[in-house]
Design an enzyme around this catalytic site. Sequence first.
Site, PDB file in Angstrom:
ATOM      1  N   PRO A   1       9.000  36.059 -56.892  1.00  0.00           N
ATOM      2  CA  PRO A   1       9.202  36.923 -55.729  1.00  0.00           C
ATOM      3  C   PRO A   1       9.208  38.410 -56.045  1.00  0.00           C
ATOM      4  CG  PRO A   1      11.208  35.721 -56.276  1.00  0.00           C
ATOM      5  CD  PRO A   1      10.103  35.124 -57.080  1.00  0.00           C
ATOM      6  N   ASN A   2       8.564  39.128 -55.154  1.00  0.00           N
ATOM      7  CA  ASN A   2       8.507  40.596 -55.137  1.00  0.00           C
ATOM      8  C   ASN A   2       7.595  41.192 -56.207  1.00  0.00           C
ATOM      9  OD1 ASN A   2      10.286  41.069 -52.894  1.00  0.00           O
ATOM     10  ND2 ASN A   2      11.948  40.381 -54.222  1.00  0.00           N
TER      11      ASN A   2
ATOM     12  N   ARG B   1       6.199  50.205 -55.703  1.00  0.00           N
ATOM     13  CA  ARG B   1       7.560  50.722 -55.554  1.00  0.00           C
ATOM     14  C   ARG B   1       8.232  50.700 -56.924  1.00  0.00           C
ATOM     15  NH1 ARG B   1      10.607  49.137 -51.007  1.00  0.00           N
ATOM     16  NH2 ARG B   1      12.056  50.533 -52.023  1.00  0.00           N
TER      17      ARG B   1
ATOM     18  N   TYR C   1       9.461  49.317 -63.152  1.00  0.00           N
ATOM     19  CA  TYR C   1       8.435  48.287 -63.341  1.00  0.00           C
ATOM     20  C   TYR C   1       7.044  48.841 -63.646  1.00  0.00           C
ATOM     21  CZ  TYR C   1      12.033  45.314 -61.264  1.00  0.00           C
ATOM     22  OH  TYR C   1      13.195  44.642 -61.002  1.00  0.00           O
TER      23      TYR C   1
ATOM     24  N   ASN D   1       7.143  34.643 -65.013  1.00  0.00           N
ATOM     25  CA  ASN D   1       8.153  35.620 -64.613  1.00  0.00           C
ATOM     26  C   ASN D   1       8.624  35.178 -63.241  1.00  0.00           C
ATOM     27  OD1 ASN D   1       9.754  37.718 -63.813  1.00  0.00           O
ATOM     28  ND2 ASN D   1       8.328  39.338 -64.434  1.00  0.00           N
TER      29      ASN D   1
ATOM     30  N   ALA E   1      13.652  37.205 -59.381  1.00  0.00           N
ATOM     31  CA  ALA E   1      15.080  36.977 -59.139  1.00  0.00           C
ATOM     32  C   ALA E   1      15.443  35.493 -59.158  1.00  0.00           C
ATOM     33  CB  ALA E   1      15.484  37.618 -57.816  1.00  0.00           C
TER      34      ALA E   1
ATOM     35  N   HIS F   1      17.539  33.967 -62.004  1.00  0.00           N
ATOM     36  CA  HIS F   1      18.995  34.027 -62.061  1.00  0.00           C
ATOM     37  C   HIS F   1      19.666  33.064 -61.088  1.00  0.00           C
ATOM     38  CE1 HIS F   1      17.665  37.603 -64.095  1.00  0.00           C
ATOM     39  NE2 HIS F   1      17.235  38.145 -62.965  1.00  0.00           N
TER      40      HIS F   1
ATOM     41  N   ASP G   1      14.728  22.783 -63.463  1.00  0.00           N
ATOM     42  CA  ASP G   1      14.473  21.333 -63.487  1.00  0.00           C
ATOM     43  C   ASP G   1      12.972  21.045 -63.557  1.00  0.00           C
ATOM     44  OD1 ASP G   1      17.151  20.703 -63.384  1.00  0.00           O
ATOM     45  OD2 ASP G   1      17.166  20.195 -61.248  1.00  0.00           O
TER      46      ASP G   1
ATOM     47  N   GLU H   1       8.981  32.486 -70.906  1.00  0.00           N
ATOM     48  CA  GLU H   1       9.641  33.321 -69.890  1.00  0.00           C
ATOM     49  C   GLU H   1       9.422  34.797 -70.232  1.00  0.00           C
ATOM     50  OE1 GLU H   1      13.866  32.677 -69.751  1.00  0.00           O
ATOM     51  OE2 GLU H   1      14.187  34.212 -68.210  1.00  0.00           O
TER      52      GLU H   1
ATOM     53  N   HIS I   1      10.066  38.889 -68.794  1.00  0.00           N
ATOM     54  CA  HIS I   1      10.600  39.872 -67.844  1.00  0.00           C
ATOM     55  C   HIS I   1      10.104  41.250 -68.236  1.00  0.00           C
ATOM     56  CE1 HIS I   1      12.984  36.938 -65.840  1.00  0.00           C
ATOM     57  NE2 HIS I   1      13.374  36.503 -67.027  1.00  0.00           N
ATOM     58  N   ILE I   2       9.641  41.979 -67.230  1.00  0.00           N
ATOM     59  CA  ILE I   2       9.081  43.315 -67.459  1.00  0.00           C
ATOM     60  C   ILE I   2      10.178  44.270 -67.916  1.00  0.00           C
ATOM     61  CG2 ILE I   2       7.996  45.270 -66.282  1.00  0.00           C
ATOM     62  CD1 ILE I   2       6.781  43.072 -64.341  1.00  0.00           C
ATOM     63  N   SER I   3      11.304  44.238 -67.215  1.00  0.00           N
ATOM     64  CA  SER I   3      12.429  45.111 -67.554  1.00  0.00           C
ATOM     65  C   SER I   3      13.347  44.400 -68.551  1.00  0.00           C
ATOM     66  CB  SER I   3      13.210  45.464 -66.285  1.00  0.00           C
ATOM     67  OG  SER I   3      13.775  44.291 -65.703  1.00  0.00           O
TER      68      SER I   3
ATOM     69  N   ARG J   1      20.597  45.756 -67.553  1.00  0.00           N
ATOM     70  CA  ARG J   1      20.746  45.979 -66.116  1.00  0.00           C
ATOM     71  C   ARG J   1      22.020  45.283 -65.605  1.00  0.00           C
ATOM     72  NH1 ARG J   1      15.163  44.874 -63.263  1.00  0.00           N
ATOM     73  NH2 ARG J   1      16.233  46.064 -61.631  1.00  0.00           N
TER      74      ARG J   1
ATOM     75  N   ARG K   1      21.866  39.843 -63.752  1.00  0.00           N
ATOM     76  CA  ARG K   1      20.532  39.609 -64.341  1.00  0.00           C
ATOM     77  C   ARG K   1      20.622  39.102 -65.780  1.00  0.00           C
ATOM     78  NH1 ARG K   1      17.077  42.101 -60.510  1.00  0.00           N
ATOM     79  NH2 ARG K   1      18.096  43.897 -59.555  1.00  0.00           N
TER      80      ARG K   1
HETATM   81  O1  CA2 Z   1      12.088  42.486 -65.091  1.00  0.00           O
HETATM   82  C1  CA2 Z   1      11.547  41.543 -64.518  1.00  0.00           C
HETATM   83  O2  CA2 Z   1      10.407  41.165 -64.757  1.00  0.00           O
HETATM   84  C2  CA2 Z   1      12.299  40.820 -63.390  1.00  0.00           C
HETATM   85  O3  CA2 Z   1      11.941  39.428 -63.445  1.00  0.00           O
HETATM   86  C3  CA2 Z   1      11.843  41.450 -62.098  1.00  0.00           C
HETATM   87  C4  CA2 Z   1      12.595  40.902 -60.881  1.00  0.00           C
HETATM   88  C5  CA2 Z   1      14.095  40.959 -61.089  1.00  0.00           C
HETATM   89  O4  CA2 Z   1      14.760  40.351 -60.004  1.00  0.00           O
HETATM   90  C6  CA2 Z   1      14.514  40.288 -62.383  1.00  0.00           C
HETATM   91  O5  CA2 Z   1      15.902  40.442 -62.534  1.00  0.00           O
HETATM   92  C7  CA2 Z   1      13.803  40.915 -63.569  1.00  0.00           C
HETATM   93  C8  CA2 Z   1      12.271  41.724 -59.634  1.00  0.00           C
HETATM   94  C9  CA2 Z   1      10.833  41.923 -59.372  1.00  0.00           C
HETATM   95  C10 CA2 Z   1      10.708  42.941 -58.289  1.00  0.00           C
HETATM   96  O6  CA2 Z   1       9.583  43.718 -58.563  1.00  0.00           O
HETATM   97  C11 CA2 Z   1       9.435  44.847 -57.846  1.00  0.00           C
HETATM   98  C12 CA2 Z   1       8.385  45.642 -58.207  1.00  0.00           C
HETATM   99  C13 CA2 Z   1       8.169  46.824 -57.544  1.00  0.00           C
HETATM  100  C14 CA2 Z   1       9.004  47.183 -56.492  1.00  0.00           C
HETATM  101  C15 CA2 Z   1      10.052  46.387 -56.134  1.00  0.00           C
HETATM  102  C16 CA2 Z   1      10.275  45.198 -56.809  1.00  0.00           C
END
Ligand code: CA2
Length: 138
Positions: free
Chosen positions: A10-11, A18, A23, A72, A75, A78, A85, A96, A98-100, A105, A109
């Site tokens: 998601p997202n 954004r 990111y 990836n 959210a 978490h 499963d 797995e 994660h970009i950040s 954080r 997370r």
């Molecule tokens: O760091 C990551 O890759 C995350 O999986 C990114 C998720 C976050 O919920 C995880 O804790 C860590 C969120 C992705 C949202 O990506 C956006 C990108 C641009 C603008 C808004 C959200």
Amino acid sequence: MKRILILNGPNLNLLGRREPEVYGSQTFEAYFETLPALFPELDLAYFQSNHEGAILDKLHEVGFSYDGIVLNAGAYTHTSVAIADAISGITTPVIEVHISNVHAREAFRHHSFISPKAAGIIVGFGLKGYELALRSFL
Ligand code: CA2
């Protein structure tokens, strides 16, 4: 040729649009287009969904035939026992990503339901983390 799926949750369709300070400023679609030249020995596919059930369906669809999945789960990492499963239920190894750096954080997370099921974990290297994961399948 090894078949590898990059699966974003998601997202992550908002990447590059954004929060560039967290990111980065590249869309995932533009980044994905650069990967075949870097990994000519891999057959790469990409899927993104904002829906937990669609992510489960994709894991089930490819999880007995592909050679690897780079996941990836956003959210859902978490929160989702169901995705954890599904990873237990398939045979394809899941890395797995994660970009950040999720550990730098918010506390919510820091826990991942996916990590115990993953073959490996790459966190905090930006989009390059996907390349590091792909290298593990060479
Ligand atoms: O760091 C990551 O890759 C995350 O999986 C990114 C998720 C976050 O919920 C995880 O804790 C860590 C969120 C992705 C949202 O990506 C956006 C990108 C641009 C603008 C808004 C959200």
